[in-house]
Design a protein around this motif. Structure first.
Motif, PDB file in Angstrom:
ATOM      1  N   MET A   1       0.853  -1.194   0.000  1.00  0.00           N
ATOM      2  CA  MET A   1       0.000   0.000   0.000  1.00  0.00           C
ATOM      3  C   MET A   1       0.890   1.245   0.000  1.00  0.00           C
ATOM      4  O   MET A   1       0.851   2.066   0.913  1.00  0.00           O
ATOM      5  CB  MET A   1      -0.880   0.019   1.271  1.00  0.00           C
ATOM      6  CG  MET A   1      -1.821  -1.148   1.395  1.00  0.00           C
ATOM      7  SD  MET A   1      -3.196  -1.050   0.268  1.00  0.00           S
ATOM      8  CE  MET A   1      -3.373  -2.781  -0.144  1.00  0.00           C
ATOM      9  N   GLU A   3       1.090   3.742  -2.295  1.00  0.00           N
ATOM     10  CA  GLU A   3       0.439   4.981  -2.724  1.00  0.00           C
ATOM     11  C   GLU A   3      -0.871   5.167  -1.983  1.00  0.00           C
ATOM     12  O   GLU A   3      -1.912   4.712  -2.447  1.00  0.00           O
ATOM     13  CB  GLU A   3       0.158   4.900  -4.239  1.00  0.00           C
ATOM     14  CG  GLU A   3       1.389   4.708  -5.099  1.00  0.00           C
ATOM     15  CD  GLU A   3       1.870   6.031  -5.685  1.00  0.00           C
ATOM     16  OE1 GLU A   3       1.070   6.982  -5.714  1.00  0.00           O
ATOM     17  OE2 GLU A   3       3.036   6.101  -6.083  1.00  0.00           O
ATOM     18  N   LYS A   4      -0.833   5.820  -0.866  1.00  0.00           N
ATOM     19  CA  LYS A   4      -2.094   5.990  -0.128  1.00  0.00           C
ATOM     20  C   LYS A   4      -2.717   7.337  -0.437  1.00  0.00           C
ATOM     21  O   LYS A   4      -2.029   8.342  -0.506  1.00  0.00           O
ATOM     22  CB  LYS A   4      -1.831   5.902   1.375  1.00  0.00           C
ATOM     23  CG  LYS A   4      -1.727   4.489   1.816  1.00  0.00           C
ATOM     24  CD  LYS A   4      -2.005   4.383   3.274  1.00  0.00           C
ATOM     25  CE  LYS A   4      -3.471   4.224   3.505  1.00  0.00           C
ATOM     26  NZ  LYS A   4      -3.740   3.328   4.616  1.00  0.00           N
ATOM     27  N   ARG A   5      -4.022   7.279  -0.613  1.00  0.00           N
ATOM     28  CA  ARG A   5      -4.723   8.539  -0.802  1.00  0.00           C
ATOM     29  C   ARG A   5      -4.705   9.292   0.536  1.00  0.00           C
ATOM     30  O   ARG A   5      -5.105   8.777   1.558  1.00  0.00           O
ATOM     31  CB  ARG A   5      -6.159   8.255  -1.240  1.00  0.00           C
ATOM     32  CG  ARG A   5      -6.859   9.439  -1.840  1.00  0.00           C
ATOM     33  CD  ARG A   5      -7.953   8.947  -2.802  1.00  0.00           C
ATOM     34  NE  ARG A   5      -8.717   7.852  -2.166  1.00  0.00           N
ATOM     35  CZ  ARG A   5      -9.763   8.068  -1.366  1.00  0.00           C
ATOM     36  NH1 ARG A   5     -10.147   9.288  -1.064  1.00  0.00           N
ATOM     37  NH2 ARG A   5     -10.426   7.044  -0.851  1.00  0.00           N
ATOM     38  N   LYS A   7      -5.905  11.785   3.256  1.00  0.00           N
ATOM     39  CA  LYS A   7      -7.096  12.522   3.649  1.00  0.00           C
ATOM     40  C   LYS A   7      -6.664  13.938   3.980  1.00  0.00           C
ATOM     41  O   LYS A   7      -5.551  14.179   4.422  1.00  0.00           O
ATOM     42  CB  LYS A   7      -7.735  11.850   4.859  1.00  0.00           C
ATOM     43  CG  LYS A   7      -8.391  10.558   4.482  1.00  0.00           C
ATOM     44  CD  LYS A   7      -9.584  10.267   5.389  1.00  0.00           C
ATOM     45  CE  LYS A   7     -10.392   9.116   4.850  1.00  0.00           C
ATOM     46  NZ  LYS A   7     -10.288   7.911   5.680  1.00  0.00           N
ATOM     47  N   LEU A   9      -7.723  16.001   6.325  1.00  0.00           N
ATOM     48  CA  LEU A   9      -7.502  16.238   7.750  1.00  0.00           C
ATOM     49  C   LEU A   9      -7.345  14.906   8.464  1.00  0.00           C
ATOM     50  O   LEU A   9      -7.925  13.907   8.041  1.00  0.00           O
ATOM     51  CB  LEU A   9      -8.714  16.961   8.356  1.00  0.00           C
ATOM     52  CG  LEU A   9      -9.000  18.379   7.895  1.00  0.00           C
ATOM     53  CD1 LEU A   9     -10.338  18.845   8.453  1.00  0.00           C
ATOM     54  CD2 LEU A   9      -7.904  19.330   8.339  1.00  0.00           C
ATOM     55  N   GLY A  10      -6.600  14.927   9.566  1.00  0.00           N
ATOM     56  CA  GLY A  10      -6.502  13.725  10.383  1.00  0.00           C
ATOM     57  C   GLY A  10      -7.806  13.506  11.129  1.00  0.00           C
ATOM     58  O   GLY A  10      -8.645  14.407  11.219  1.00  0.00           O
ATOM     59  N   ILE A  11      -7.961  12.321  11.672  1.00  0.00           N
ATOM     60  CA  ILE A  11      -9.217  11.960  12.325  1.00  0.00           C
ATOM     61  C   ILE A  11      -9.549  12.884  13.505  1.00  0.00           C
ATOM     62  O   ILE A  11     -10.697  13.264  13.719  1.00  0.00           O
ATOM     63  CB  ILE A  11      -9.161  10.470  12.737  1.00  0.00           C
ATOM     64  CG1 ILE A  11     -10.526   9.976  13.180  1.00  0.00           C
ATOM     65  CG2 ILE A  11      -8.137  10.207  13.800  1.00  0.00           C
ATOM     66  CD1 ILE A  11     -10.551   8.474  13.383  1.00  0.00           C
ATOM     67  N   LYS A  12      -8.515  13.272  14.251  1.00  0.00           N
ATOM     68  CA  LYS A  12      -8.756  14.114  15.429  1.00  0.00           C
ATOM     69  C   LYS A  12      -9.244  15.502  15.029  1.00  0.00           C
ATOM     70  O   LYS A  12     -10.184  16.029  15.608  1.00  0.00           O
ATOM     71  CB  LYS A  12      -7.488  14.248  16.272  1.00  0.00           C
ATOM     72  CG  LYS A  12      -7.276  13.030  17.147  1.00  0.00           C
ATOM     73  CD  LYS A  12      -6.024  13.110  17.991  1.00  0.00           C
ATOM     74  CE  LYS A  12      -5.896  11.840  18.806  1.00  0.00           C
ATOM     75  NZ  LYS A  12      -4.554  11.580  19.306  1.00  0.00           N
ATOM     76  N   LEU A  57     -16.135   9.478  15.806  1.00  0.00           N
ATOM     77  CA  LEU A  57     -17.017   9.196  14.698  1.00  0.00           C
ATOM     78  C   LEU A  57     -17.793  10.462  14.359  1.00  0.00           C
ATOM     79  O   LEU A  57     -18.529  10.978  15.184  1.00  0.00           O
ATOM     80  CB  LEU A  57     -17.973   8.074  15.104  1.00  0.00           C
ATOM     81  CG  LEU A  57     -18.672   7.328  13.978  1.00  0.00           C
ATOM     82  CD1 LEU A  57     -17.668   6.636  13.078  1.00  0.00           C
ATOM     83  CD2 LEU A  57     -19.643   6.315  14.559  1.00  0.00           C
ATOM     84  N   LYS A  64     -22.711   6.383   7.242  1.00  0.00           N
ATOM     85  CA  LYS A  64     -22.140   5.401   6.309  1.00  0.00           C
ATOM     86  C   LYS A  64     -22.069   4.014   6.967  1.00  0.00           C
ATOM     87  O   LYS A  64     -22.548   3.024   6.403  1.00  0.00           O
ATOM     88  CB  LYS A  64     -20.744   5.870   5.890  1.00  0.00           C
ATOM     89  CG  LYS A  64     -20.102   4.991   4.828  1.00  0.00           C
ATOM     90  CD  LYS A  64     -18.742   5.517   4.428  1.00  0.00           C
ATOM     91  CE  LYS A  64     -17.654   4.597   4.953  1.00  0.00           C
ATOM     92  NZ  LYS A  64     -16.306   5.123   4.811  1.00  0.00           N
TER      93      LYS A  64
END
Lengths: 505, 90
Positions: A1, A3-5, A7, A9-12, A57, A64
Motif C-alpha cells: 500500500m 500509494e495511499k490517498r 485525507k 484532515l486527520g481523524i482528530k 465518529l 455510512k
C-alpha cells in the motif's frame, strides 16, 4: 500500500471540526437558561472542552457505517423469514428466552432512545451532546430491528404479540421498566452514569455477549444478527460511559463522592435486573455456552476488576456490595427461575424443570451450591408435575420497593433464609429485598414511595379486576396459550409436530 | 490485580483479517473462540494496526471499519487514522 490517498484532515481534527467546531455559546440568552439541567445535580464542570470522545465518529461516517450494518442485518432477517429459520432452532423452549427479551429488554431500547434524546439536548458541552444524539438514534434502531427480527417468531409462537402493552403492565416487566424510569427521571449526569456506565460499560456485556453467543449456539440466526449488530453500537456506547465518568472525576474532586454514590446505586440496580438474564442463560438456552457464574467471572470480576483498578487513581472504589453480588452469582439464576416456576401461570412465557442432562450440567457448573440447595427442589417439582400436580403459587408475592422483584431471594450466606430489609418513611413501612436496595430507598425515599408496584396495584383494584384471570386479560395474555407450564403448551405441541414431520421426511 | 484489556469481534469474514492482524501485532494476546464470536484478551494493552490489516486484506482499510465487526471491548480507547489501541493506565 505504498500509494495511499491522503485525507485532507486527520481523524482528530476532522472530529473536532465536526463537533466542537459546530457548537457556540449563546449570547441572547444566558447559557444557564438554555441548559438548565446540567448543574443541579451538584456536578461541577470547569471546562467542557476537557471532554475527550474516544471514538471519533463524525456524523457522515456514522451514517455510512450504520447503513452498512442495516443492509447486512436486513439481508439476514429477510432470509431467515423466507427460509423458515425458526425450524432450525435447537428446541422450542428456547423461544421463551426471546419472549422475555422482546417484552423486557426491547422496550428498554426505546426508553434509552427517549433518555438519550433528552440528555443529548441538555448538556452544554458539544462532545457529550453529539455522542448522546448518536446513541439516541442507535437505540431507536435497536428497538426497531429487534421487533422486526422477532416478528417472525410471532407468526408461530405464543406470548410475542403485545410487547409494549405488556411492558407497561405485567408484574415482572416492571423490574426492567422501573429501572429505566428511575434513570430517566434522574438528572443528565446520573442518567449517563446509570445507563452508559453502570449498565452499558459494566453490565450489558453480560446480557448481549454470552446470551447472543448462546443464540448462535442454538441456531437462532435472526437474534444473533440483531444482537451483534446492536452490540457493534454498544462498543461506542461503552466508551461514552467510561468517558463521562473520567470527565466528571477529572473536572473537580467534589464530584467524586457523587459519582461513587451513583455507581454504587446503579451497579446494584443493574445486577438486580440481570437476575432475569442469569436465568435465561442457565435455564432457557437448550444448548449452553457458559454458566451465569462463568459469565460473571469473565465480565464482572475480571473486566470490572481491571476497570475499577484503573479508576482507583481518582479515588473511586469498586461498587458497594460488589462482594454480595459476586456471591449471588452462585444462586441468583436458580432462585429467579424458581420464582417464575411458581408464577408461570401469570407470565407470558413458559417454565419447566430442566431435563436430566441439563440438571447434570448445572450440577457441574455449580458444584458447591446446586446439588445442595436447588437440584432436590427441582426434582421434587418434576415428580409432582409428572404425578399431575404441577405446582403454581396462588398468592401474590411481596415486591421489593426499589427493584420490584418478588422478595424471594435469600441471604447469600444462608440460602435457606429469605432476605428482606425494612425502612420507615412518614410513618409507613417499606420493604426491600437487600441492603443494596435499602440504601437506595433510604437515600431518596420520596422518590421510591411513588413506585408503581404491580402487586399493590392489583390489590387496589387497578389492574382489570379482582381475580387473577381478570388481571391476565388486562395484561392482554391469551390464557392457556401464553402462560403455564411448557409441557402440554400449544408451543410444545406445534414443535413436536414439526419434529415428527422431520423424522418422517 | 489483572489488567487485561479485551476486544470481542464477530467470527465472520469481515473480522477474520482483523483478528489475524491482532494476533500478529500482539503476540501475548489470548484468543478465545465462542459460538459466533471471538474474544481477544491481552495484558495491559492491545493494538490494531491499519497497515497489518491492509496487508492481510489486500485493500485499503479504514480503521473505523472496525465498527462493523466489534461486539464489545474493555480498556481506554485511543483511535487514530492508522491504529486503534486499548489500554489501561499502568
Amino acid at each position: 500500500m505504498a500509494e495511499k490517498r491522503k485525507k485532507k484532515l486527520g481523524i482528530k481534527q476532522r472530529y473536532s471540526m465536526l463537533t466542537r467546531g459546530l457548537g457556540w455559546d449563546t449570547t441572547y440568552q444566558d447559557m444557564d437558561k438554555v441548559f438548565p439541567y446540567d448543574n443541579y445535580e451538584g456536578i461541577i464542570i470547569h471546562d467542557w472542552e476537557g471532554w475527550e470522545d474516544p471514538f471519533r465518529l463524525t456524523m457522515d461516517a456514522y451514517w455510512k457505517f450504520q447503513s452498512e450494518k442495516e443492509k447486512k442485518l436486513y439481508a439476514v432477517i429477510d432470509s431467515f423469514a423466507q427460509n423458515n429459520g425458526h425450524l432450525g432452532i435447537t428446541d422450542a423452549r428456547y423461544v421463551n428466552a426471546l419472549k422475555l427479551f422482546l417484552t423486557g429488554v426491547s422496550p428498554l431500547e426505546y426508553q434509552a432512545a427517549r433518555g438519550f434524546t433528552h440528555v443529548g439536548r441538555q448538556f452544554r458541552g458539544v462532545g457529550p451532546r453529539v455522542a448522546c444524539q448518536m446513541q439516541a438514534i442507535d437505540e431507536l434502531r435497536h428497538v426497531q430491528t429487534q421487533i422486526h427480527s422477532m416478528s417472525h417468531y410471532n407468526k408461530y409462537f405464543d406470548g410475542l404479540h403485545s410487547a409494549p402493552h405488556m411492558h407497561d403492565r405485567v408484574w415482572y416487566l416492571s423490574v426492567p421498566k422501573s429501572f429505566f424510569d428511575d434513570a430517566r427521571t434522574a438528572g443528565p449526569f446520573e442518567f449517563l452514569t446509570s445507563i452508559s456506565f453502570a449498565f452499558e460499560y459494566v453490565l450489558t456485556n453480560l446480557l448481549f455477549v454470552p446470551f447472543m453467543s448462546g443464540a448462535a449456539f442454538n441456531g437462532d440466526m435472526a437474534t444473533v444478527t440483531f444482537g451483534f449488530s446492536a452490540q457493534s453500537d454498544e462498543a461506542r456506547h461503552m466508551t461514552l460511559g467510561l468517558e463521562v465518568i473520567k470527565f466528571m472525576l477529572e473536572q473537580d474532586e467534589r464530584n467524586i463522592p457523587i459519582v461513587q454514590r451513583w455507581m454504587d446505586k446503579w451497579f446494584w440496580r443493574g445486577t438486580r435486573m440481570l437476575a432475569l438474564v442469569a436465568m435465561m442463560m442457565d435455564y432457557m438456552l437448550p444448548k449452553r455456552v457458559m454458566s451465569w457464574r462463568e459469565a460473571w467471572d469473565i465480565y464482572f470480576t475480571e473486566a470490572g476488576g481491571a476497570l475499577f483498578a484503573d479508576l482507583a487513581r481518582y479515588g473511586i472504589k469498586p461498587p458497594k456490595y460488589a462482594d454480595i453480588a459476586t456471591k449471588e452469582a452462585e444462586h441468583i439464576s436458580h432462585q429467579a427461575w424458581h420464582i417464575f416456576y411458581n408464577y408461570t401461570h401469570a407470565a407470558a412465557f413458559h417454565t419447566w424443570v430442566p431435563g436430566k442432562e441439563e440438571l447434570d450440567w448445572l450440577s457441574e457448573k455449580y458444584p458447591t451450591t446446586f446439588d445442595k440447595y436447588y437440584r432436590p427442589r427441582l426434582e421434587y417439582l418434576d415428580k409432582e408435575e409428572k404425578a399431575g400436580r404441577r405446582f403454581y403459587n396462588d398468592t401474590l408475592p411481596m415486591l421489593c420497593q426499589v427493584c420490584q422483584i418478588p422478595m424471594g431471594f435469600t441471604d447469600m450466606d444462608d440460602p435457606t433464609t429469605i432476605s428482606f430489609e425494612v425502612s420507615e418513611y412518614n410513618g409507613d413501612k417499606y420493604h426491600t429485598c437487600s441492603l443494596g436496595c435499602k440504601d437506595i430507598f433510604d437515600y431518596e425515599p420520596a422518590k421510591y414511595v411513588q413506585a408503581w408496584l404491580p402487586v399493590h396495584q392489583i390489590y387496589q383494584g387497578n389492574c382489570g379486576g379482582a381475580e387473577v384471570p381478570d388481571v391476565l386479560k388486562w395484561y392482554n395474555f391469551n390464557l392457556g396459550a401464553d402462560n403455564l407450564e411448557y409441557n402440554g403448551s400449544p408451543d410444545q405441541k406445534l414443535w413436536d409436530e414439526w419434529q415428527a414431520h422431520r423424522k418422517k421426511a | 490485580m489483572s489488567r487485561v484489556v479485551s476486544i470481542t469481534l464477530q467470527n465472520n469474514d469481515d473480522a477474520r483479517p482483523i483478528i489475524e492482524a491482532i494476533e500478529k501485532d500482539n503476540p501475548e494476546a489470548t484468543v478465545n473462540i465462542y459460538p459466533g464470536m471471538v474474544k481477544i484478551d491481552c495484558e495491559g494493552r492491545l493494538i490494531i494496526k491499519q497497515e497489518t490489516v491492509e496487508e492481510l486484506l489486500g485493500r485499503e482499510w479504514d480503521v473505523q471499519e472496525l465498527h462493523l465487526s466489534i461486539i464489545s471491548m474493555g480498556g481506554n480507547v485511543d483511535e487514530e487514522d492508522d491504529y486503534f489501541e486499548l489500554s489501561w493506565n499502568l
